[in-house]
Write a protein that holds these residues in place. Structure first.
Motif, PDB file in Angstrom:
ATOM      1  N   SER A 156     -10.531  11.411   8.810  1.00  0.00           N
ATOM      2  CA  SER A 156     -10.971  11.874  10.124  1.00  0.00           C
ATOM      3  C   SER A 156      -9.770  12.329  10.946  1.00  0.00           C
ATOM      4  CB  SER A 156     -11.734  10.773  10.861  1.00  0.00           C
ATOM      5  OG  SER A 156     -10.913   9.624  11.017  1.00  0.00           O
ATOM      6  N   ARG A 157     -10.025  13.008  12.062  1.00  0.00           N
ATOM      7  CA  ARG A 157      -8.961  13.637  12.845  1.00  0.00           C
ATOM      8  C   ARG A 157      -8.058  12.642  13.549  1.00  0.00           C
ATOM      9  NH1 ARG A 157     -11.519  18.211  16.544  1.00  0.00           N
ATOM     10  NH2 ARG A 157      -9.305  18.439  17.025  1.00  0.00           N
ATOM     11  N   SER A 158      -8.528  11.437  13.782  1.00  0.00           N
ATOM     12  CA  SER A 158      -7.729  10.448  14.501  1.00  0.00           C
ATOM     13  C   SER A 158      -6.527   9.999  13.666  1.00  0.00           C
ATOM     14  CB  SER A 158      -8.593   9.233  14.838  1.00  0.00           C
ATOM     15  OG  SER A 158      -7.796   8.167  15.306  1.00  0.00           O
ATOM     16  N   PRO A 159      -5.317  10.010  14.243  1.00  0.00           N
ATOM     17  CA  PRO A 159      -4.148   9.513  13.508  1.00  0.00           C
ATOM     18  C   PRO A 159      -4.298   8.051  13.077  1.00  0.00           C
ATOM     19  CG  PRO A 159      -3.449  10.770  15.420  1.00  0.00           C
ATOM     20  CD  PRO A 159      -4.938  10.597  15.538  1.00  0.00           C
ATOM     21  N   ASP A 160      -4.970   7.246  13.907  1.00  0.00           N
ATOM     22  CA  ASP A 160      -5.181   5.840  13.547  1.00  0.00           C
ATOM     23  C   ASP A 160      -6.080   5.717  12.319  1.00  0.00           C
ATOM     24  OD1 ASP A 160      -3.614   4.998  15.679  1.00  0.00           O
ATOM     25  OD2 ASP A 160      -5.309   4.867  17.051  1.00  0.00           O
ATOM     26  N   LYS A 161      -7.109   6.561  12.237  1.00  0.00           N
ATOM     27  CA  LYS A 161      -7.992   6.533  11.076  1.00  0.00           C
ATOM     28  C   LYS A 161      -7.246   6.978   9.818  1.00  0.00           C
ATOM     29  CE  LYS A 161     -11.735   5.225  13.234  1.00  0.00           C
ATOM     30  NZ  LYS A 161     -12.378   3.917  12.949  1.00  0.00           N
ATOM     31  N   LEU A 162      -6.394   7.984   9.974  1.00  0.00           N
ATOM     32  CA  LEU A 162      -5.601   8.443   8.837  1.00  0.00           C
ATOM     33  C   LEU A 162      -4.661   7.344   8.365  1.00  0.00           C
ATOM     34  CD1 LEU A 162      -4.545  10.609   6.899  1.00  0.00           C
ATOM     35  CD2 LEU A 162      -3.008  11.380   8.731  1.00  0.00           C
ATOM     36  N   ARG A 163      -4.045   6.639   9.310  1.00  0.00           N
ATOM     37  CA  ARG A 163      -3.121   5.563   8.953  1.00  0.00           C
ATOM     38  C   ARG A 163      -3.847   4.448   8.190  1.00  0.00           C
ATOM     39  NH1 ARG A 163       1.669   4.220  11.738  1.00  0.00           N
ATOM     40  NH2 ARG A 163       0.966   5.409  13.553  1.00  0.00           N
ATOM     41  N   GLU A 164      -5.091   4.151   8.626  1.00  0.00           N
ATOM     42  CA  GLU A 164      -5.858   3.086   7.964  1.00  0.00           C
ATOM     43  C   GLU A 164      -6.171   3.439   6.508  1.00  0.00           C
ATOM     44  OE1 GLU A 164      -9.334   2.455  10.260  1.00  0.00           O
ATOM     45  OE2 GLU A 164      -8.275   1.688  12.035  1.00  0.00           O
ATOM     46  N   LYS A 165      -6.482   4.711   6.240  1.00  0.00           N
ATOM     47  CA  LYS A 165      -6.900   5.115   4.902  1.00  0.00           C
ATOM     48  C   LYS A 165      -5.739   5.527   4.003  1.00  0.00           C
ATOM     49  CE  LYS A 165     -11.566   6.710   6.088  1.00  0.00           C
ATOM     50  NZ  LYS A 165     -12.520   7.846   5.975  1.00  0.00           N
ATOM     51  N   LEU A 166      -4.584   5.821   4.624  1.00  0.00           N
ATOM     52  CA  LEU A 166      -3.488   6.401   3.856  1.00  0.00           C
ATOM     53  C   LEU A 166      -2.964   5.452   2.781  1.00  0.00           C
ATOM     54  CD1 LEU A 166      -1.760   8.868   3.522  1.00  0.00           C
ATOM     55  CD2 LEU A 166      -0.220   8.011   5.292  1.00  0.00           C
ATOM     56  N   THR A 167      -2.825   4.184   3.118  1.00  0.00           N
ATOM     57  CA  THR A 167      -2.318   3.225   2.133  1.00  0.00           C
ATOM     58  C   THR A 167      -3.256   3.113   0.939  1.00  0.00           C
ATOM     59  OG1 THR A 167      -1.239   1.963   3.903  1.00  0.00           O
ATOM     60  CG2 THR A 167      -1.568   0.842   1.795  1.00  0.00           C
ATOM     61  N   ASP A 168      -4.561   3.068   1.225  1.00  0.00           N
ATOM     62  CA  ASP A 168      -5.534   2.995   0.130  1.00  0.00           C
ATOM     63  C   ASP A 168      -5.487   4.253  -0.738  1.00  0.00           C
ATOM     64  OD1 ASP A 168      -6.334   0.521   1.034  1.00  0.00           O
ATOM     65  OD2 ASP A 168      -7.967   1.328   2.266  1.00  0.00           O
ATOM     66  N   MET A 169      -5.310   5.414  -0.089  1.00  0.00           N
ATOM     67  CA  MET A 169      -5.234   6.659  -0.852  1.00  0.00           C
ATOM     68  C   MET A 169      -4.032   6.665  -1.784  1.00  0.00           C
ATOM     69  SD  MET A 169      -6.183   9.543   2.029  1.00  0.00           S
ATOM     70  CE  MET A 169      -7.788   9.639   2.806  1.00  0.00           C
ATOM     71  N   LEU A 170      -2.913   6.150  -1.296  1.00  0.00           N
ATOM     72  CA  LEU A 170      -1.699   6.154  -2.103  1.00  0.00           C
ATOM     73  C   LEU A 170      -1.772   5.143  -3.258  1.00  0.00           C
ATOM     74  CD1 LEU A 170       0.982   6.410   0.743  1.00  0.00           C
ATOM     75  CD2 LEU A 170       0.320   8.203  -0.862  1.00  0.00           C
ATOM     76  N   ASP A 176      -7.143  12.129  -7.548  1.00  0.00           N
ATOM     77  CA  ASP A 176      -6.409  13.193  -8.248  1.00  0.00           C
ATOM     78  C   ASP A 176      -4.958  13.328  -7.806  1.00  0.00           C
ATOM     79  OD1 ASP A 176      -8.680  13.792  -9.665  1.00  0.00           O
ATOM     80  OD2 ASP A 176      -9.322  15.398  -8.313  1.00  0.00           O
ATOM     81  N   LEU A 177      -4.503  12.464  -6.922  1.00  0.00           N
ATOM     82  CA  LEU A 177      -3.137  12.554  -6.413  1.00  0.00           C
ATOM     83  C   LEU A 177      -2.140  12.232  -7.527  1.00  0.00           C
ATOM     84  CD1 LEU A 177      -2.051  13.177  -3.538  1.00  0.00           C
ATOM     85  CD2 LEU A 177      -1.788  10.716  -3.205  1.00  0.00           C
ATOM     86  N   CYS A 178      -1.268  13.186  -7.847  1.00  0.00           N
ATOM     87  CA  CYS A 178      -0.307  12.969  -8.940  1.00  0.00           C
ATOM     88  C   CYS A 178       0.863  12.118  -8.457  1.00  0.00           C
ATOM     89  CB  CYS A 178       0.186  14.308  -9.488  1.00  0.00           C
ATOM     90  SG  CYS A 178       1.203  15.246  -8.335  1.00  0.00           S
ATOM     91  N   GLY A 179       1.673  11.682  -9.410  1.00  0.00           N
ATOM     92  CA  GLY A 179       2.766  10.771  -9.091  1.00  0.00           C
ATOM     93  C   GLY A 179       3.776  11.347  -8.123  1.00  0.00           C
ATOM     94  N   LEU A 180       4.185  12.585  -8.342  1.00  0.00           N
ATOM     95  CA  LEU A 180       5.169  13.199  -7.447  1.00  0.00           C
ATOM     96  C   LEU A 180       4.599  13.394  -6.049  1.00  0.00           C
ATOM     97  CD1 LEU A 180       7.943  14.426  -7.083  1.00  0.00           C
ATOM     98  CD2 LEU A 180       7.028  16.618  -7.902  1.00  0.00           C
ATOM     99  N   ALA A 181       3.329  13.792  -5.993  1.00  0.00           N
ATOM    100  CA  ALA A 181       2.695  13.990  -4.680  1.00  0.00           C
ATOM    101  C   ALA A 181       2.617  12.669  -3.921  1.00  0.00           C
ATOM    102  CB  ALA A 181       1.307  14.589  -4.846  1.00  0.00           C
ATOM    103  N   ARG A 182       2.356  11.573  -4.631  1.00  0.00           N
ATOM    104  CA  ARG A 182       2.313  10.255  -3.982  1.00  0.00           C
ATOM    105  C   ARG A 182       3.669   9.922  -3.360  1.00  0.00           C
ATOM    106  NH1 ARG A 182      -2.324   7.377  -5.645  1.00  0.00           N
ATOM    107  NH2 ARG A 182      -3.314   8.376  -7.455  1.00  0.00           N
TER     108      ARG A 182
END
Length: 356
Positions: A156-170, A176-182
């Motif tokens: 979502s557009r909120s920076p706080d929401k992005l921060r919450e999900k970013l760790t899980d995404m990584l 599909d996130l490749c190793g270098l992109a991570r």
């Protein structure tokens, strides 16, 4: 040198152009000086000689240097100098600019920029750094979003929401996130966190300024004026007595309507957007929060603001509130009074008429 009564100075990085005239306005000299020879040359001028220069990087530094020599130093906004260049836009050079500055300084109605102290400029450096860090942080967040979107990961557009999900995404090995992109996203995320820490440092300096400065502490009491705005307005303006009234202060900030009137017919447009863009932005952004919550308060300002919002829309109401805050700030700083949301203004002329 004893014949010189007024000097126009065009500042530059390596060279400085001076245009000196006598009491009759006759040019005594129009020459170019190196930076290291400028102050010694000015030291030969008669005491109290008027030295004018355009507002630019370094102008306040040179003004303080020359004031220490006993000279009368004036700083002029560049847009007020341009009309006095006789050669027009096609004849812009250092010599012509210095002559235009010298001529502009002779006008009895010319408005000048007060010389800032080193303390004021130091505080403004904190604000400039904070704004630059905010821009870097926004760029970092948008860059992270763009890289994640390439691999089908959207937050979502909120920076706080992005921060919450970013760790899980990584840490999610199933996407599909490749190793270098991570590694790249993690590096940018670390940069984001570093910027947050630096912005926090700036906020600490600003809060300390508001705590120690009586004017900034008083300004913070206004609705829609927080620590950042209070610190910025005091550091930028300094002496509020340079404005004859609150309306002039609001006009200096660019919060008054642009006019295109003629023949007795008034035509008003959007605000002029003159003056300090940063200070105007802070006042308008703070006013937006007041506009959106006006219905929750019962003081006269909030009631007026709510009616204006319903009639003209929240954007015009926000600008009007910013202009009102500018006028209140001028009144508070020049009269030494405290902010009272239930204060009712009285027109002295009207009061005198009613009495008689």
């Amino acid at each position: 040198m004893s014949e010189i009564t007024r000097v126009g100075v065009d500042l530059a990085k390596s060279v400085i152009q001076v245009n000196a005239v006598d009491a009759d306005g006759k040019v005594v000299t129009n020459r170019q000086l190196s930076r290291d020879k400028f102050v010694p040359w000015c030291a030969q001028l008669p005491a109290g000689c008027l030295v004018a220069m355009e507002a630019c990087a370094g102008s306040h530094h040179w003004a303080r240097k020359l004031m220490a020599l006993g000279l009368n130093v004036k700083i002029i906004a560049p847009h007020l100098v341009a009309p006095y260049r006789l050669q027009g836009k096609g004849g812009k050079n250092d010599a012509n600019d210095a002559a235009a500055i010298c001529e502009a300084a002779s006008r009895p109605t010319m408005r000048f920029v007060p010389v800032k102290t080193t303390v004021q400029q130091g505080m403004l450096c904190v604000h400039r750094l904070r704004e630059g860090l905010k821009e870097e942080r926004t760029a970092s967040i948008n860059r992270i979003r763009g890289m994640l979107a390439e691999f089908g990961l959207v937050a979502s557009r909120s920076p706080d929401k992005l921060r919450e999900k970013l760790t899980d995404m990584l840490e999610d090995a199933g996407n599909d996130l490749c190793g270098l992109a991570r590694l790249v996203v993690q590096e940018d995320y670390d940069h984001w966190k570093d910027l947050d820490g630096r912005i926090k440092w700036c906020d600490e300096r600003i809060n300390a300024h508001v705590k120690d400065d009586a004017q900034a502490k008083a300004a913070k009491e206004l609705m829609g004026v927080g620590p950042v705005t209070a610190s910025a307005v005091v550091a930028t303006v300094g002496d509020f007595n340079q404005f004859k009234n609150g309306a002039q202060f609001g006009a200096w900030l660019g919060l008054t309507p642009r006019q295109n009137s003629s023949g007795g017919k008034n035509s008003l447009g959007g605000i002029t957007k003159r003056g300090d863009m940063y200070l105007r932005m802070l006042l308008i952004q703070g006013a937006k929060s007041v506009v959106m919550t006006a219905q929750k308060r019962d003081d006269p300002i909030s009631k007026w603001l709510y009616q204006l919002r319903e009639k003209s829309g929240w954007q015009k109401a926000a600008v009007a509130m910013a202009n009102k805050n500018a006028r209140i700030l001028w009144a508070m700083m020049t009269k030494g009074s405290r902010f009272d949301p239930r204060h009712v203004s009285v027109n002295p002329a009207g009061a005198a008429t009613a009495t008689t």
